[in-house]
Motif scaffolding. Sequence first.
Motif, short mmCIF file in Angstrom:
data_model
loop_
_atom_site.label_atom_id
_atom_site.label_comp_id
_atom_site.label_asym_id
_atom_site.label_seq_id
_atom_site.Cartn_x
_atom_site.Cartn_y
_atom_site.Cartn_z
N ILE A 98 3.30 11.63 3.46
CA ILE A 98 3.72 10.25 3.75
C ILE A 98 3.62 9.39 2.50
O ILE A 98 4.54 8.64 2.14
CB ILE A 98 2.88 9.67 4.90
CG1 ILE A 98 3.19 10.39 6.21
CG2 ILE A 98 3.16 8.18 5.06
CD1 ILE A 98 2.30 9.98 7.36
N VAL B 158 14.92 5.13 11.15
CA VAL B 158 13.51 5.19 10.74
C VAL B 158 12.65 4.35 11.67
O VAL B 158 11.52 4.73 12.00
CB VAL B 158 13.36 4.73 9.27
CG1 VAL B 158 11.90 4.66 8.88
CG2 VAL B 158 14.11 5.67 8.34
N LEU C 103 11.81 6.44 14.61
CA LEU C 103 10.76 7.40 14.30
C LEU C 103 9.39 6.74 14.32
O LEU C 103 8.42 7.31 14.83
CB LEU C 103 11.01 8.01 12.91
CG LEU C 103 11.84 9.29 12.83
CD1 LEU C 103 12.05 9.68 11.38
CD2 LEU C 103 11.17 10.42 13.60
N ALA C 104 9.31 5.54 13.77
CA ALA C 104 8.03 4.83 13.74
C ALA C 104 7.54 4.51 15.15
O ALA C 104 6.34 4.53 15.41
CB ALA C 104 8.16 3.56 12.91
N SER D 78 6.41 10.98 12.77
CA SER D 78 6.78 10.49 11.45
C SER D 78 6.24 11.41 10.37
O SER D 78 6.91 11.67 9.36
CB SER D 78 6.24 9.07 11.24
OG SER D 78 6.75 8.18 12.21
N LEU E 144 10.65 5.51 5.42
CA LEU E 144 9.71 5.90 6.47
C LEU E 144 8.27 5.54 6.09
O LEU E 144 7.51 5.04 6.92
CB LEU E 144 9.82 7.40 6.73
CG LEU E 144 8.87 8.00 7.78
CD1 LEU E 144 9.09 7.34 9.13
CD2 LEU E 144 9.08 9.51 7.88
N VAL F 271 5.62 3.17 8.19
CA VAL F 271 4.29 3.64 8.58
C VAL F 271 3.22 2.70 8.02
O VAL F 271 2.28 2.29 8.72
CB VAL F 271 4.05 5.08 8.10
CG1 VAL F 271 2.59 5.49 8.31
CG2 VAL F 271 4.97 6.05 8.84
#
Length: 656
Positions: free
Chosen positions: A94, A208, A211-212, A219, A365, A369
């Motif tokens: 990440i 995105v 996804l979060a 993620s 992404l 996050v």
Amino acid sequence: MSFNKDAAYVQVDNYSSGGVRYAEVKHVPMETYFEGTAPGLIQVNGKDFDSKSFRFPEWQGTSKLEFESLQPADVSRMHHPSHGSLSEIYATAICGNDLCSSVLYVIGITMGVSGQLAPVCLLLVGGLLYLFTSIYGEACTAFPLNGGTYNLLLNTTTKTIAALAACLTLLSYTATAVVSAAESVTYAYNLYPFINVYWFTIFLLASVCGLAILGIAESALVALAIFILHMGSMVALVIVGALYSINNPGIFWANLALPLKYSWPVSLVAGFCAAILGVTGFESSANFIEEQRKGVYPKTLFNAWVIVFVLNPLLSLVVLGVVDLRTLDDSTGDVLAVAARIAGGELFGLWVSAEGAVVLAGAVLTAFVGVTGLVRRLALDRCLPQILLAENRFRRTNHLIPICFFLLCVSLFVILGGRVRSLASVYTLSFLGVMALFAIGNMILKYKRGRIRRPIRATWPTCFAALAAVLVALIGNIVMAPGNLIYFLVYFAIVAGATLLMFERVRLLKYFLYFVSQGPQHLQDRFAGVTQMAMDKIRSQKVVFFAKNDNLEVLNKAVSYVQQNELTKWLKVVYVYQDLNDPMIRAIAENLRVIDRCFPKIVIDLVLVQGSFTPEIVAQISARLGVPRNFMFISCPGDRFPHDIADFGGVRLITH
């Protein structure tokens, strides 16, 4: 529990016959208070009371106390569901995607100002990042909670300073998301000219965001796939480029023989200022530290440093051995794709371009996050609206945070008409500001919180050297492009202004109430009561301070901190004792009576709990009083304190 306004002690109902013993010494009403003072209402059991009409009672002995037993703590709800779920490889992925995406453009930019000195500049930046591994390691292992710079400054300075620092991080994340999304789609456009860059950028941000909302685990899986793909591609580029350079050594030596754009000291400094963009994203890991398993965060920092220190200089050497620097001005933004095409052929060049689009999407992404962890912490501390903490019942994620961040990014992209170049400068200055504040915050940590236990410690020379280097880079970037400072100040003023509104909302409501009172009667009838109720609701949030002893100076500092930093009128001082005959109980009660006279605008209660100061006891007290643990404060513990601060779920340090 029943509130008896004529008694100094609270009559409570027992939950059970066993468990942790609990009792309160509560405020009592005064007969009168100074005439002409405005009432400061708080809510007690759903009823409004004037905080200025209460006082802390005289001590009448422990025999007068009424005890109850606290309910056992629900261990499963002591932390957020995603707490401690990420392993080293996922956390590194990440953070690494943001770091690795910057290499796509930082090498070209650095070579554009420093020429063949670029590898040296990138090595210097790698050395600077090594200094910050210990600085970030010390600060974030001392306070292993989400928030990064905000969390560090919150526990070492005032809440306002910490919130302004958080604005820099929010600004950096916003610029990262918008710029990376736009650049990613631009890379994709070079491969597929039929796509619409404008609308596909918005589509990427929306994807995105989805996804979060799904959560950190999903993620992380996507981030890991992108990270492995990118690292594999970069390693392949290094190997292919090295083989090409060995077979064609003339290009490398010809590049070294070229004259520098400036004198070598100026080229070195300018290259360093440009190369520091290659470490943007290093700060991201601190904003989701709670989601990482215990002990993973320092490993993530080390892994990130190794990537930057090894990969960036190697790739710059590959470019020196493959690309003629005299043609660099035409390909600064995609110099790695150009090098891949020259060294490995057209297909390999297309592959690096495609992979660049993917890793830039990974940087988006990372921004989502990181901002989710930071905004969640800010909302918990009432720096941002608490509605952002709403959880969906399917994934138990804070879905409103990524949705609001998506809307912010899209609105900014639309306002700029898709031209995001100005945001790139905002990104640079915001990142450097965050790094500088982290170095300063770590120095304050050493001075004010020197006794707190942490496994990593940065030396004073390390802190000063890191701060000096970041300030050089900050000043250098401003000197090289002074107009960028204007963009930065405009964007920062907007973000900081919105945050400060949350801090000053009671004051603004007071001003509004005053102007309403000067207007017609029908306006007073319509708005005065509603406004007063809004102020009362904001200030009725209770806060807790855990007293270790009867130290009058510490108690005074605690109450003063609450009055200056929190929108509240109600403080509960908790003392955890072993023996009911402890003389400290009486001493604390008598000192609180003195302090109560010094702070007439705050209602003070004393809570007595028998047991040991543990995370479980704190969770029980939090549930009993209805006070979130991030509104519970303690003085700085010593190095022999048996627990980690993170185990207490957000308890804040406010005094020495």
